[in-house]
Design a protein around this motif. Structure first.
Motif, short mmCIF file in Angstrom:
data_model
loop_
_atom_site.label_atom_id
_atom_site.label_comp_id
_atom_site.label_asym_id
_atom_site.label_seq_id
_atom_site.Cartn_x
_atom_site.Cartn_y
_atom_site.Cartn_z
N UNK A 13 0.82 -1.20 0.00
CA UNK A 13 0.00 0.00 0.00
C UNK A 13 0.86 1.26 0.00
N UNK A 14 1.96 1.24 0.73
CA UNK A 14 2.89 2.37 0.73
C UNK A 14 3.45 2.60 -0.67
N UNK A 15 3.82 1.53 -1.33
CA UNK A 15 4.37 1.65 -2.69
C UNK A 15 3.32 2.20 -3.65
N UNK A 16 2.08 1.69 -3.54
CA UNK A 16 1.01 2.16 -4.41
C UNK A 16 0.73 3.63 -4.17
N UNK A 17 0.71 4.06 -2.93
CA UNK A 17 0.49 5.47 -2.61
C UNK A 17 1.59 6.34 -3.20
N UNK A 18 2.81 5.86 -3.11
CA UNK A 18 3.94 6.60 -3.65
C UNK A 18 3.77 6.81 -5.16
N UNK A 40 11.38 13.86 -2.12
CA UNK A 40 10.75 13.77 -0.80
C UNK A 40 10.69 12.32 -0.34
N UNK A 41 10.28 11.43 -1.24
CA UNK A 41 10.22 10.01 -0.89
C UNK A 41 11.59 9.46 -0.52
N UNK A 42 12.61 9.85 -1.26
CA UNK A 42 13.96 9.39 -0.95
C UNK A 42 14.37 9.82 0.45
N UNK A 43 14.08 11.07 0.80
CA UNK A 43 14.41 11.56 2.14
C UNK A 43 13.67 10.78 3.21
N UNK A 44 12.39 10.51 2.99
CA UNK A 44 11.60 9.74 3.96
C UNK A 44 12.14 8.33 4.13
N UNK A 45 12.51 7.70 3.04
CA UNK A 45 13.04 6.33 3.09
C UNK A 45 14.38 6.30 3.83
N UNK A 46 15.26 7.25 3.50
CA UNK A 46 16.55 7.30 4.18
C UNK A 46 16.38 7.53 5.67
N UNK A 47 15.43 8.37 6.05
CA UNK A 47 15.19 8.63 7.47
C UNK A 47 14.76 7.35 8.17
N UNK A 48 13.95 6.54 7.52
CA UNK A 48 13.52 5.27 8.11
C UNK A 48 14.66 4.26 8.15
#
Length: 59
Positions: A13-18, A40-48
């Motif tokens: 679901x996260x991937x689909x939303x992206x 923005x997605x890259x930054x969020x993924x790196x933070x996780x």
């Protein structure tokens, strides 16, 4: 790694939303807005990925 079906579904679901958000930016303004969304997605993924371990240990 996901360990059960619920975790796998959440991941999908996260991937689909992206992808839907990137598509929406492409329809609105083209490549520049889509690239901003990707950044923005890259930054969020790196933070996780690089978050510190939880402070509470499981015993």
């Amino acid at each position: 790694m996901p360990t059960n079906e619920k975790e796998i579904n959440n991941y999908l679901f996260d991937q689909l939303s992206m992808l839907e958000r990137i598509e929406r930016q492409l329809k609105k303004g083209g490549v520049e807005l889509a690239q901003e969304e990707i950044d923005i997605f890259k930054s969020e993924i790196k933070r996780k990925l690089y978050q510190k371990p939880p402070l509470i240990s499981e015993e």
